[in-house]
Write a protein that holds these residues in place. Sequence first.
Motif: not given
Lengths: 458, 522, 217
Positions: B507-513
Amino acid sequence: MYRSPVREPLITGNKDLHDITVDIARPIETSANKWWWSLFIVSAIAMLWGFGCIAYTIGTGVGVWGLNNTIGWAWDITNFVWWVGIGHAGTLISAVLLLFRQNWRLSINRTSEAMTIFAVMQAGLFPLIHMGRLWVGFWVFPLPNQYGPLWVNFNSPLLWDVFAISTYFSVSLVFWYMGLIPDFAMIRDRAIKPITKKIYSFLSFGWSGRAKHWQRHEVMSLVLAGLCTPLVLSVHSIVSMDFATSVIPGWHTTIFPPYFVAGAIFGGFAMCQTLLLIARKVVNLEDYITMTHIEYMNIIILVTGSIVGCAYITELFIAWYSGVEFEQYAFLNRATGPYWWAYWAMMTCNVISPQLMWFKKLRRNILFTFIIALFVHIGMWFERFVIIVTSLHRDFLPSSWSMFSPTFVDLGIFIGTIGFFLVLFLIYARTFPVIAQAELKTIVKTKSSKYNKNKNGE
Amino acid sequence: MYRITKDIKRFSTILILIGVVAISYGFFQSLTATSDDEIKYTVKKIANELDLKLKVKLENEKYNDVGYWMDENDEVIIKTGDKSKYEDGTKVVITEINTDGEGGYSFSTKKDKKVDYSELIYKVEKKLNCSIDSSHIHSVEDVIYSAKHYFHAKSQRVWSSLLISTLFFLMISVAATLWWALQYVAQAGWSALLLRVPMAITSFIPYGAFILIFILVTGGIHWHHTFHWMAEGINDPLDPYYDEIIANKSAYLNIPFFMSRSFIYLLGWMFFAYLLKKYSLKEDVYGGGHSMKWYNKSFKVSVLFVLFLGVTSSSAGWDWIMSIDTHWFSTLFSWYALASFFVSACAFIAIITIYLMYSGYFKELNNSHMHDFGRYLLAFSIFWTYLWFAQYMLIWYSNIPEEVAYYQERYEYYYPMIIITLLINFITPFLLLMKRSSKRSKGQLLFVACLIVLGHYFDVFLMITPGTMHDHWHLGFIEIGTFLGFLGLFVLIVFRNLSKHQLIQKNHPMIGESEHHEIHIH
Amino acid sequence: MENKVIYGLYGDDDHVLAATKKIVSKGYRVNEVYSPYPVHGLDTAMGLNYSRLAITSFMYGLLGFGLITLLMWFIMISDWPMIIGGKPNFSYGQALPAFIPVTFEATVFCAAHLMVITFLFRCGLFPGSSSRNPDPRTTDDKFLMEVSESDPKKITEIKKIMKECGAEEVNVKNSVKELMDEIDGELSKKNKVSKRRKVKKSNSSFLTNIINKIKRK
């Protein structure tokens, strides 16, 4: 490329590639308005006045300045350091932020680099006229001469400065120009008038945008960024060493190199803000230099301002802690002596006023940002004045204690450099692509509001 | 989810055992060091046996230094037959004075017989089992002083090595927290996958803090004087140990204020690390979707932590390290020390990440992540060198006695160590990480990161030891053993902590990046 | 058989990248892609070698380091050693800290400038150079791909792939010159028209007009 939903778009107004081309070519393809001309005329008058004062100085001698035996270095070096400091943000933005992959640099790097180059030109004037005999200025280079083995002194920080400033200026210029080549090519390809076309063909070096050329261009930009990053640090460090290698209390402090660098970035970003806030209005770049950009720059001003504040307090504390009487007096004299107003002007403008940037509302307010940037200019000028003049005016011999008052020539040269700087900048704003459009186009798909909308929350 | 392996447990337990043995041996040495009275008694006894006077006084000695042999009227004020002394203690008698006709004078002397202390030194060394530097011995008092110095250093040794290792690992954990917080502050995307690594490292802070407090408190109750200014009577003008310079600093350097400052730093850091950890774990459970609540909270805490550390790292550097060389001062010192700890923290984060990759975790990480670690290590190694050089060069250049004494001592006794430190900390990362391909190779990065850790241990060693041990320094079993023991403890705590939570946060918003992280250009 | 040049014009970097990959995978060689900005991954897709500019920069840096060390050694140590500020200059090591700033600057100076000169030289860029991109739109928002082929069958296949991958226009010309002449003709015609009408500030409409004209063909 994947983009986190946290990120704000960096290009607003639903721009696509072609819109960028048109927007950036517009100032070049149209003619200037009244505002531009009036500002240009005022700056040119200031510049000419400054040139007159420089001519007077060279014709008569450095004695026309307000210097005296005790204060042998005052406005000249203050202005020099102030301008060199301003000339730091540009290369920092294009080099350091490139290494940190900060895409928001793309809208502002061209202009801030131009600012860097123009500011370093102003800075370079001061050591030259300070020599008194401008025409022997080349003596600062290690050239064989008719006086036998009379060489420059490589142990002297002033000579380090010659190397640092000339390297910094020329490498920044080249870095800037290499980025400009593809953009000049874009202007060339749109030019209608044969003369314009000829000029921009000449300037664009025959750039054609081939894949191999782009590949080399990118490698070169990255290596230049890698080289420029330590270069930026080194230049102001070496400027600080002009003072810190001495044994004068208030000048000899080991924290000077990094603290000068932080101060330079601080002052440089403030100048960026000042110029960009005007430029975005005058040449309609609100969609490229957005609130987000302004906010990021304000955050950098806040961070570097706090670092500078930390350094001031460290200096004060260590002056007491050292137990060295002279050191203690130098700092006491700064804060409470006859130049107390300069010290407190510096403290207010540099340490206290940027702290207001903690409030999101204030740092997203254009007028407020503009005012704080002006405060920072004043504060950073006073910082150099405080370091230089208050450390000198009361030396080890109380009988030679003295005060400094500038003459009209001091003032004229300073105002003249501001005029010169603005003249260069105004010409630049009408003839150069003010945004690195080729680089900016690489992020259109990820950062433009046009494409962002549907990709949000992917 | 990562599980700590038996190998790691075994490995770290062995290291801890080595450490315990080394520290115990150090304490044993410290406690069995010969006391001042015993030294005095023994040296005097041997001197008497050898028929050496305790103090050799020159009769009619007018001038200590033959350099001053004219008065203000340029009259020669030395007569033939005057006794004088060279700086090295050689006694001389002026036998003849000649003028050269141009206002200059020269003189001839007949050397007196120099008292020979070599036999005394030899016997004392044998009897007390110590080593005495014979080049500075001009009297029996000097022999006593030198022997005392030897034993003080001997009893000091274990405390110094404890302080070095404690500060090294404690400050690395704090710097790792800084690294972690900076990822939030800068909204960095690439590192989101591996943020549990710095989180695990922060769990060492309480342990390091506890040991540091032990060292400081025992110093405060005079078990040892690693911090020279803590010595009894140093602020008392009537005491023989009175030191005016230190007394002038006593408003800042006094034990109650010092202790409360230390507590504030340590508790503050632990508090922020705790909050960061809490929010990160909460995000795993309650975050997700479009909820940015926990991310925003982490961001705020990170900003506050960076601000807090910005101030406290400076004063902690003055307190815990700079005040060891109490007379000395440098405005840059704390920033330089922080740079050293920060680059070591980067190296540790890289080492642990690469180790986990080798053991089959972190499959999502690719070469580009390694590339970023390589850049961190390269950039901050250069930054450290820049600060090292700035401080050294300015002090060297100005050559002001109160400052330059610091480097004088280091140059006299620690010269090879300084060179080795600079080589490891600057030249190796610079040359080995310059190339793109080497930044992207796990093995090479691991090698350089290990070197950097070693090099910065040497750097911390050089910050502390010259102030506590002076010329009687060692880098032997006690120091290396203590370091290994701390390393074991550090590894055990960090890896145990790693296996407590999800290795990759959800759920860290930057994981995707971070998952899609790719450095296109070099 | 006469060698023909096939030009595919794209409006999106993903399309040109996909087309390049596909054409290369079929065994053809993509001569050149002209683009307004660097397209990531295009160089590898086209099979271009990795640039060695960074290595030359390192070499130039070493050269600068060596030259300045030699110069300073000669000036400060060999030719006329002096004691400056109480610091003797009898050997290079004695005053080494004072030489480091200039050494650094000179190293960076050589590394940067000589690398840039190498870059310009290798790319054939110089002030006044007459070379340019065949289609002026490739500095604006279009990507132009160039493939040479002589076999008409293969030409049709390439054209098909280009179109499949999203090419906006596909043209087959005898040479680059033909394409350039054609576009230049359009340009000069357009210029004459605009001069006659005294349209000074027609910017955005100008290129769209060309595009429309070419499309009408």
